[in-house]
Write a protein that holds these residues in place. Structure first.
Motif, short mmCIF file in Angstrom:
data_model
loop_
_atom_site.label_atom_id
_atom_site.label_comp_id
_atom_site.label_asym_id
_atom_site.label_seq_id
_atom_site.Cartn_x
_atom_site.Cartn_y
_atom_site.Cartn_z
N UNK A 62 0.84 -1.20 0.00
CA UNK A 62 0.00 0.00 0.00
C UNK A 62 0.88 1.25 0.00
N UNK A 63 1.62 1.49 -1.07
CA UNK A 63 2.49 2.66 -1.10
C UNK A 63 1.73 3.99 -1.07
N UNK A 64 0.44 3.94 -1.37
CA UNK A 64 -0.37 5.16 -1.35
C UNK A 64 -0.85 5.53 0.04
N UNK A 65 -0.64 4.65 1.03
CA UNK A 65 -1.05 4.91 2.41
C UNK A 65 0.18 5.26 3.24
N UNK A 66 0.12 6.39 3.92
CA UNK A 66 1.21 6.78 4.81
C UNK A 66 1.09 5.98 6.10
N UNK A 67 2.00 5.06 6.32
CA UNK A 67 1.91 4.17 7.47
C UNK A 67 3.07 4.40 8.43
N UNK A 68 2.80 4.14 9.70
CA UNK A 68 3.81 4.29 10.74
C UNK A 68 3.48 3.34 11.88
#
Length: 351
Positions: free
Chosen positions: A209-215
């Motif tokens: 999911x490169x379109x979702x900013x994840x942390x």
């Protein structure tokens, strides 16, 4: 006309009061949007346990299986230990029907004051995606040497790749439909096996999911961040225990549990999903006519959305907003309205 078969379990305490109001609102919404409900009432509760020794009958799950959804009020009452009521009703339903997503959205509603000073509604909207079928809430373990000086208890947490992957993937898909932001709650600096495993699965799915900013964030720091910087959060995914605790914090910062809805979802729809508000049974105010029905009504809106009645769900949410903005509120929100008057006002606002 479509008819939805709904199992209604008011449960204990204020659950009885708020379910009655929510059902009236949902029936009204159905009449305006071209569908109706066939409600089946179940008296499963702590009161039933005290009479029969069981929260629900032995064939209870079979009685629920053919319904389109389960609409639950609240469970718990003095005289019945919480672990008895929980494991006698809620958890068996959640696990038998593979309701592995516990979805808890919160937002600051119109006219409601957050205990966080200076925060506006657009800064206080968070969705907690809680793993709902395994994790820290397992049955594996026991107590040994009861009553002896060397008595001890063992509680085994269970994290499977299937269980962790599916709830994290659900959270990523949800984040895509919102602000494109997802935070994972972990504690891998202190819990040496299960949390690093959770982190690894999260990182592997994040790559899809490169379109979702994840942390990732340690849960204690995340709890503080929810209070200090809630505007930096959108969707949060966590284990059964972490999701449970964080969802109560999120409800508190938007004005209290009386406004927070929730759903136990089987995303594949192989089994009925169950809809219940975050709040408990509040036996101290049960039957007094002052319980806040908003959380139960918004839980009903979540059920409508799950059933595909999106327009009706949006109408119910808008009616809640309109009524609260007009100043009609129960005592927990600083008003003097009754449970019934709030419910009636929301039904009227649906016009």
């Amino acid at each position: 006309m479509t008819t939805y078969r709904i199992a209604s379990i008011p449960g204990d305490g204020i659950g009885v009061d708020v379910v009655a109001q929510a059902r009236e609102v949902l029936d009204r919404a159905g009449s305006l949007h071209g569908f109706d409900f066939a409600w089946t009432d179940f008296d499963w509760s702590c009161e039933r346990f005290l009479k029969t020794g069981a929260m629900m009958p032995a064939d209870g799950l079979d009685q629920l299986r053919d319904h389109d959804a389960v609409f639950l009020g609240a469970i718990g009452f003095p005289g019945v230990p919480d672990h008895v009521s929980l494991w006698g009703l809620l958890i068996p339903i959640r696990r038998a029907f593979r309701q592995y997503v516990n979805l808890r959205p919160v937002r600051l509603l119109p006219g409601v004051v957050s205990p966080l000073a200076g925060r506006s509604a657009d800064e206080l909207e968070i969705v907690i995606v809680r793993e709902n079928s395994e994790g820290e809430y397992s049955q594996i373990g026991g107590r040994h040497n009861s009553g002896q000086p060397d008595e001890f208890a063992v509680q085994q947490a269970v994290f499977t790749r299937v269980g962790v992957s599916r709830v994290i993937r659900y959270a990523f898909e949800l984040a895509r439909t919102r602000g494109g932001q997802l935070c994972s709650a972990t504690k891998s600096n202190g819990i040496i096996h299960s949390m690093p495993f959770w982190d690894e699965v999260f990182a592997s799915i994040a790559a899809e999911y490169p379109d979702v900013r994840s942390e990732q964030s340690h849960v204690d720091a995340l709890a503080a961040r929810m209070v200090l910087r809630p505007d930096t959060l959108d969707v949060i995914v966590g284990s059964n225990l972490f999701g449970d605790i964080l969802s109560d914090i999120s409800a508190a910062i938007v004005g209290g549990l009386g406004t927070a809805p929730a759903a136990n979802l089987n995303p594949e729809r192989d089994f009925p999903s169950m809809f219940e508000p975050v709040h408990g049974s509040a036996p101290d105010i049960a039957g007094k006519g002052i319980a806040n029905p908003v959380a139960q009504i918004l839980t009903g809106a979540m059920m409508l959305d799950h059933l595909g009645e999106t327009a009706a769900a949006e109408a119910v949410s808008a009616a809640v907003d309109a009524v609260l903005a007009s100043g009609v509120r129960t005592p927990d929100l600083g008003g003097n309205a009754t449970t019934t008057s709030v419910g009636n006002a929301i039904s009227e606002a649906l016009k």
